[in-house]
Design a protein around this motif. Structure first.
Motif, PDB file in Angstrom:
ATOM      1  N   LEU A 561       0.832  -1.197   0.000  1.00 55.99           N
ATOM      2  CA  LEU A 561       0.000   0.000   0.000  1.00 55.99           C
ATOM      3  C   LEU A 561       0.871   1.253   0.000  1.00 55.99           C
ATOM      4  CD1 LEU A 561      -2.919   1.161   0.315  1.00 55.99           C
ATOM      5  CD2 LEU A 561      -2.537   1.071   2.786  1.00 55.99           C
ATOM      6  N   THR A 562       0.505   2.237  -0.835  1.00 53.85           N
ATOM      7  CA  THR A 562       1.253   3.492  -0.900  1.00 53.85           C
ATOM      8  C   THR A 562       0.399   4.627  -0.338  1.00 53.85           C
ATOM      9  OG1 THR A 562       0.452   4.046  -3.112  1.00 53.85           O
ATOM     10  CG2 THR A 562       2.441   2.700  -2.966  1.00 53.85           C
ATOM     11  N   ARG A 563       1.062   5.754  -0.103  1.00 58.74           N
ATOM     12  CA  ARG A 563       0.365   6.913   0.446  1.00 58.74           C
ATOM     13  C   ARG A 563      -0.675   7.455  -0.531  1.00 58.74           C
ATOM     14  NH1 ARG A 563       2.179  10.773   4.640  1.00 58.74           N
ATOM     15  NH2 ARG A 563       3.918   9.351   4.889  1.00 58.74           N
ATOM     16  N   GLU A 564      -0.367   7.393  -1.820  1.00 63.63           N
ATOM     17  CA  GLU A 564      -1.305   7.899  -2.817  1.00 63.63           C
ATOM     18  C   GLU A 564      -2.561   7.035  -2.869  1.00 63.63           C
ATOM     19  OE1 GLU A 564       1.930   7.754  -3.225  1.00 63.63           O
ATOM     20  OE2 GLU A 564       2.254   9.931  -3.253  1.00 63.63           O
ATOM     21  N   GLN A 565      -2.381   5.729  -2.790  1.00 69.24           N
ATOM     22  CA  GLN A 565      -3.543   4.836  -2.778  1.00 69.24           C
ATOM     23  C   GLN A 565      -4.390   5.061  -1.530  1.00 69.24           C
ATOM     24  OE1 GLN A 565      -1.467   1.136  -3.044  1.00 69.24           O
ATOM     25  NE2 GLN A 565      -1.478   1.088  -5.283  1.00 69.24           N
ATOM     26  N   LEU A 566      -3.720   5.305  -0.422  1.00 63.40           N
ATOM     27  CA  LEU A 566      -4.441   5.586   0.817  1.00 63.40           C
ATOM     28  C   LEU A 566      -5.241   6.883   0.681  1.00 63.40           C
ATOM     29  CD1 LEU A 566      -4.741   4.578   3.816  1.00 63.40           C
ATOM     30  CD2 LEU A 566      -3.030   6.297   4.380  1.00 63.40           C
ATOM     31  N   LYS A 588      -2.720   7.891  12.165  1.00 61.77           N
ATOM     32  CA  LYS A 588      -1.428   8.323  12.718  1.00 61.77           C
ATOM     33  C   LYS A 588      -0.441   7.164  12.826  1.00 61.77           C
ATOM     34  CE  LYS A 588      -2.618   7.840  17.622  1.00 61.77           C
ATOM     35  NZ  LYS A 588      -2.649   8.533  18.928  1.00 61.77           N
ATOM     36  N   ASN A 589      -0.946   5.923  13.002  1.00 66.53           N
ATOM     37  CA  ASN A 589      -0.052   4.768  13.065  1.00 66.53           C
ATOM     38  C   ASN A 589       0.165   4.124  11.706  1.00 66.53           C
ATOM     39  OD1 ASN A 589       0.067   5.174  15.782  1.00 66.53           O
ATOM     40  ND2 ASN A 589      -1.052   3.329  16.360  1.00 66.53           N
ATOM     41  N   ILE A 590      -0.492   4.650  10.679  1.00 69.11           N
ATOM     42  CA  ILE A 590      -0.401   4.054   9.345  1.00 69.11           C
ATOM     43  C   ILE A 590       0.578   4.822   8.465  1.00 69.11           C
ATOM     44  CG2 ILE A 590      -1.742   3.248   7.368  1.00 69.11           C
ATOM     45  CD1 ILE A 590      -2.591   2.037  10.035  1.00 69.11           C
ATOM     46  N   LEU A 591       0.532   6.149   8.519  1.00 65.34           N
ATOM     47  CA  LEU A 591       1.312   6.977   7.595  1.00 65.34           C
ATOM     48  C   LEU A 591       2.822   6.750   7.661  1.00 65.34           C
ATOM     49  CD1 LEU A 591      -0.692  10.320   7.883  1.00 65.34           C
ATOM     50  CD2 LEU A 591      -0.718   8.654   6.019  1.00 65.34           C
ATOM     51  N   PRO A 592       3.414   6.524   8.835  1.00 69.87           N
ATOM     52  CA  PRO A 592       4.866   6.312   8.854  1.00 69.87           C
ATOM     53  C   PRO A 592       5.327   5.116   8.025  1.00 69.87           C
ATOM     54  CG  PRO A 592       4.074   6.793  11.060  1.00 69.87           C
ATOM     55  CD  PRO A 592       2.868   6.614  10.202  1.00 69.87           C
ATOM     56  N   SER A 889       6.024  13.140  11.852  1.00 69.05           N
ATOM     57  CA  SER A 889       4.616  12.787  11.685  1.00 69.05           C
ATOM     58  C   SER A 889       3.799  13.222  12.879  1.00 69.05           C
ATOM     59  CB  SER A 889       4.481  11.275  11.479  1.00 69.05           C
ATOM     60  OG  SER A 889       3.141  10.914  11.398  1.00 69.05           O
ATOM     61  N   GLU A 890       4.335  13.020  14.075  1.00 62.77           N
ATOM     62  CA  GLU A 890       3.616  13.416  15.293  1.00 62.77           C
ATOM     63  C   GLU A 890       3.388  14.927  15.317  1.00 62.77           C
ATOM     64  OE1 GLU A 890       2.267  11.789  17.636  1.00 62.77           O
ATOM     65  OE2 GLU A 890       2.903   9.740  17.229  1.00 62.77           O
ATOM     66  N   GLN A 891       4.398  15.680  14.884  1.00 64.11           N
ATOM     67  CA  GLN A 891       4.270  17.130  14.894  1.00 64.11           C
ATOM     68  C   GLN A 891       3.190  17.595  13.914  1.00 64.11           C
ATOM     69  OE1 GLN A 891       8.182  18.601  14.099  1.00 64.11           O
ATOM     70  NE2 GLN A 891       8.999  18.017  16.110  1.00 64.11           N
ATOM     71  N   LEU A 892       3.192  16.965  12.738  1.00 58.78           N
ATOM     72  CA  LEU A 892       2.171  17.327  11.763  1.00 58.78           C
ATOM     73  C   LEU A 892       0.773  17.046  12.295  1.00 58.78           C
ATOM     74  CD1 LEU A 892       3.828  16.007   8.478  1.00 58.78           C
ATOM     75  CD2 LEU A 892       3.473  18.394   9.119  1.00 58.78           C
TER      76      LEU A 892
END
Length: 906
Positions: A561-566, A588-592, A889-892
């Motif tokens: 799975l890629t970020r674009e597909q997500l 939040k636990n998926i994007l990294p 990621s957490e900061q974002l």
């Protein structure tokens, strides 16, 4: 020990064989599947024989008092044992030996049973049961087995194609059956040195003229053979069964007459034979139409589609008319029961299909009937064939040379059938649906012998041995019966196994290249559906903290799975969900774990990236606060106009009849039951039989307590029911602690495995409980609230009690560390997601988008991963990241959350 009927000695033998390492286990892991089934069958039969022998010797006096009742009771053993054996055989065939036809295996197992019981001595209930079934009256045999099997096949046909091809099928069924019966009779009369009369040879040929496509039909569906070929094979079998039985009746009557059995036979001349043929054939069609019309009237009046019980009664009506039609046509009106049953089945399919309330229920029931009847009939045929073969061998009726004649008969039957079809090919290729040379060749090869032939052979065997004392007649019947059984087993095994390769050799299956492209397209669709289901699940609070490394490990469709597909899936979810119901997924636990596609990133604009970032990093908690704020504003606006509006909800309708708190509590319990049942159906409680029982019983206790005036406290009862399992877990830990003294590392691993499973069970219990209460609360509020969602005072009390139970379960979850809770939630998400994929595949199969065999391949793979999820006790999974170290990621996420919070406060 078995021969002496000493059950204690049998038990000693079992214990010594299994436990003594010098002897080795009775059923070894090194044995093949068929060998395991054979050993199980012989061993189980021996134990049952010993047990029933002992039981019979103990109750001799009661048998003398009530012999008829005892004899009737033992008849139940044979079908129940055979069906149990059939389940074991089906398991092995569906998983290990897929190329063998099920009916052939049941016939072989029945043969083994017949041979084994032929050498067993003593008067046991096992032998008594088999003997009673072996001596079943021939007419009763046909009345029990044929109506269900034939009606199911007739109703399963495409009625419109059937009538379009009727001209071809009539040629296959009547002239070709007569020619085949005559040619087969000539083989028995001139080639076999048995001295058969011509009438007996014609009876023999009529039995072998009946074909059974049960094994080939399943194969044709599996490989995607042309519909025309499937119809020709199935339609020919349906009609030639009827004509074969007509010829069997005519020539068996002539045979019995010449044997001097005038009460059974008839001196049928040519004119009488023609008249009898037309009487049975056309009379059977008229009878089938008559009973089909009666069935239409019954279905017409049983038309309440929403009434489940009425749908069941409809199925009962169909089943009853199928058997009543056969009985009246065959016995009372002396027409062909088979033709009558075929006519009724086709009549129902053509005209009455729209009157059936639940077609799936009817199809499932007919499939069950077919399975039961085929299993018992083929096993019974095998038992008789094995016992007759042993007796014939012992009495020198069946000799070694007869096996050569059996093989010769098998070959000549194929020659005769090929001659029939290729001689009529110039005619059949121009009629009806037409045909081609390849389909004709396969149809000639696919003439397996099965249920009808076996039933007629058993009928002839039993009738001769009951009413004819002539040694010559018994010898002829015995040889014919062994021949017919041998042909059946040879065609089922050899033709059934080789039919698939022949289909591919003839090019009668779909192009593998084209089919491969279609399946690749479906795989893409399946992956997109899995991603969308994954996003939908992440919107639920119970899955806000999942380990994506674990999910990716157990669900291969998400492995790349890629970020674009997500982003595309989240965007589609937002667009397809009403604004009031939309909730952003917890990512939040998926994007990294998700890298960006460099090619797509290079072509995307800054605005696209900002939009994607805002959408993916949207905080669900902040969104929920905003949604609640907007909901409160709407409620205040609606409150001003509430009294001026009519409400059609349940609470407003019942305002003059106030519903008591007790009644609402009972209603809420019903909603909880539905929520738990939905979790079971959707696979959320997969392999969690303990939890399903505890949930059901806890609600029963809660219902009783509510009836006594108590409040809703189902969590208390659930915890109380769980205590015995907790005590069992503690006991297992004590056992491993003792074993710890002997082998520390092994005992430690075992103890850890028990702890992980018990922790997962407790977390699963709380999560399922909380989810059920959430669903029940929403349904309760939607159905009983007014236009603004306001509940009555009694309704508010119920919701408060439910939320109190929810908090108790939530507090139970806080006792576990974050990693354990995260792992349990992630495994649960995997179970739910894999079950959703299974449902998607099943739907594709039911709608005809993919074949059953292709669907089975996908399902086996998904079920393999599902089993791994259920049995997984890993603490760490490949590719895990320390999410806490992903500061960027957490900061974002934090920045996005602060922005939304500021908007909420303003």
């Amino acid at each position: 020990p078995i021969h002496h009927c000493n059950l204690f000695d049998v038990g000693s033998l079992v214990n010594e064989s299994i436990l003594d390492s010098n002897v080795g286990p009775i059923i070894s892991a090194d044995m093949g599947p068929l060998m395991r089934l054979f050993v199980f069958m012989v061993f189980f039969t021996g134990i049952l024989n010993a047990a029933t022998c002992g039981a019979k010797s103990d109750v001799t006096h009661s048998e003398e008092e009530e012999p008829e009742e005892e004899e009737g009771a033992v008849a139940v053993f044979f079908p129940s044992f055979v069906l149990t054996l059939g389940v074991a055989a089906f398991y092995l065939l569906s998983r290990y030996i897929k190329f063998l036809p099920y009916t052939a295996v049941m016939f072989v197992l029945g043969t083994v049973m017949g041979i084994v019981t032929a050498f067993m001595e003593g008067d046991t209930n096992v032998l008594s049961s088999i003997e009673r079934w072996s001596g079943i009256n021939g007419e009763v045999l046909l009345l029990v087995f044929l109506p269900g099997l034939i009606f199911k096949d007739a109703f399963g046909q495409n009625a419109h194609l059937f009538f379009n091809a009727l001209s071809q099928l009539l040629i296959f069924a009547f002239p070709l059956v007569l020619v085949g019966a005559v040619l087969t009779a000539l083989v028995g009369f001139y080639i076999f040195p048995y001295g058969w009369t011509f009438n007996f040879a014609m009876t023999f040929g009529s039995i072998l003229a009946a074909t059974d496509p049960v094994a080939v039909a399943a194969l044709l569906e599996e490989v995607g053979a042309p519909p025309r070929l499937k119809l020709h094979i199935a339609g020919e079998s349906l009609l030639n069964d009827g004509s074969a039985i007509v010829f069997f009746v005519i020539f068996s009557r002539k045979y019995f007459w010449e044997q001097g059995l005038h009460e059974l036979g008839e001196d049928v001349n040519f004119g009488r034979g023609v008249a009898l043929f037309f009487q049975m054939a056309f009379g059977g069609m008229a009878s089938g139409m008559f009973f089909g019309g009666i069935l239409m009237i019954m279905l017409f009046y049983l038309d309440r589609r929403v009434n489940r019980e009425e749908s069941v009664v409809q199925v009962c009506a169909v089943f009853a008319i199928a058997y009543l039609n056969y009985y009246v046509s065959e016995v009372e009106w002396e027409t062909s029961g088979v033709i009558a049953t075929v006519s009724a089945g086709l009549f129902l399919k053509l005209i009455g299909r729209g009157m059936i309330n639940d077609a799936k229920l009817l199809n499932d029931f007919l499939n069950l009937v077919e399975y039961l009847l085929n299993t018992i009939l083929f096993a019974l045929g095998g038992v008789l064939w094995g016992s007759v073969l042993v007796d014939a061998t012992n009495e020198c009726i069946w000799e070694a040379r007869d096996y050569g004649y059996l093989v010769l008969l098998y070959i000549l039957l194929h020659v005769i059938r090929a001659f029939q079809f290729f001689v009529t090919y110039p005619i059949t290729k121009r009629l009806g649906l037409k045909t081609n040379i390849k389909e004709t060749a396969f149809q000639a090869f696919g003439g397996l012998r099965g249920a009808v032939g076996i039933a007629l052979a058993i009928k002839l065997q039993v009738k001769v041995f009951e009413d004819d004392n002539s040694a010559e007649a018994r010898e002829s019947t015995t040889k014919a019966f062994v021949m017919i059984g041998g042909v059946a087993i040879l065609t089922l095994v050899i033709n059934g196994i080789s039919a698939g390769p022949l289909l591919r050799r003839l090019g009668l299956v779909e192009s593998t290249v084209t089919r491969k492209k279609i399946l690749e397209a479906f795989q893409v669709t399946l992956r997109a559906a899995a991603i969308q289901d994954f996003i939908n699940l992440l919107t639920q609070n119970r899955f806000q903290n999942v380990n994506f490394a674990l999910v990716r490990h157990h669900v291969p469709l998400l492995s790349d799975l890629t970020r674009e597909q997500l982003f595309e899936a989240v965007q589609l979810h937002k667009e397809s969900t009403p604004a009031n119901d939309y909730s952003p997924p917890h990512l939040k636990n998926i994007l990294p774990y998700l890298p960006s596609d460099p090619m797509l990133t290079a072509t995307s604009t800054i605005q696209d990236e900002i939009l994607a970032s805002e959408l993916l990093l949207e905080d669900p908690a902040a969104h929920e606060r905003n949604a609640k704020y907007e909901e409160r504003k709407k409620k205040r606006k609606a409150e001003a106009t509430r009294r001026r509006k009519n409400s059609s909800n349940l609470r407003w309708m019942m305002k003059e009849e106030f519903t008591s708190t007790k009644e609402l509590r009972h209603l809420f319990i019903s909603l909880l039951q539905a929520a738990y049942e939905n979790q079971i159906v959707e696979g959320e409680l997969e392999k969690e039989q303990t939890l399903t029982i505890m949930f059901e019983q806890s609600l029963e206790f809660a219902n009783d307590a509510i009836s006594n005036g108590e409040s809703l406290e189902d969590w208390k009862y659930l915890v109380g029911l769980h205590k015995p399992f907790a005590n069992f877990s503690a006991g297992m830990k004590n056992i491993t602690a003792v074993a710890n003294c002997l082998d520390y590392s092994k005992a430690s691993r075992s103890n850890m495995g028990i702890k992980i499973r018990m922790d997962n069970l407790l977390i699963e219990r709380s999560m399922a409980f909380m989810y059920a209460h959430n669903v029940a609360e929403k349904r309760f509020t939607d159905e009983l609230g007014n236009l603004t969602g306001e509940l009555s005072e009694a309704g508010k009390i119920i919701i408060q009690e439910s939320k109190r139970q929810y908090r108790l379960a939530e507090n139970e979850l806080k006792k576990f560390d974050v990693q354990t809770h995260e792992a349990a939630a992630s495994h649960k998400l995997c179970k739910v997601l894999l079950n959703l994929i299974i449902r998607y595949l099943t739907n594709l199969c039911e709608t005809g988008m993919i074949k059953e065999s292709e669907c089975e391949h996908f399902l086996m793979e998904i079920e393999f991963h599902l089993d791994h999820v259920i049995s997984c006790d890993l603490r760490d999974h490949p590719g895990e990241l320390d999410i806490k170290s992903e500061e960027k990621s957490e900061q974002l996420v934090a920045q996005q959350g602060e922005r939304l919070t500021d908007n909420d406060e303003s």
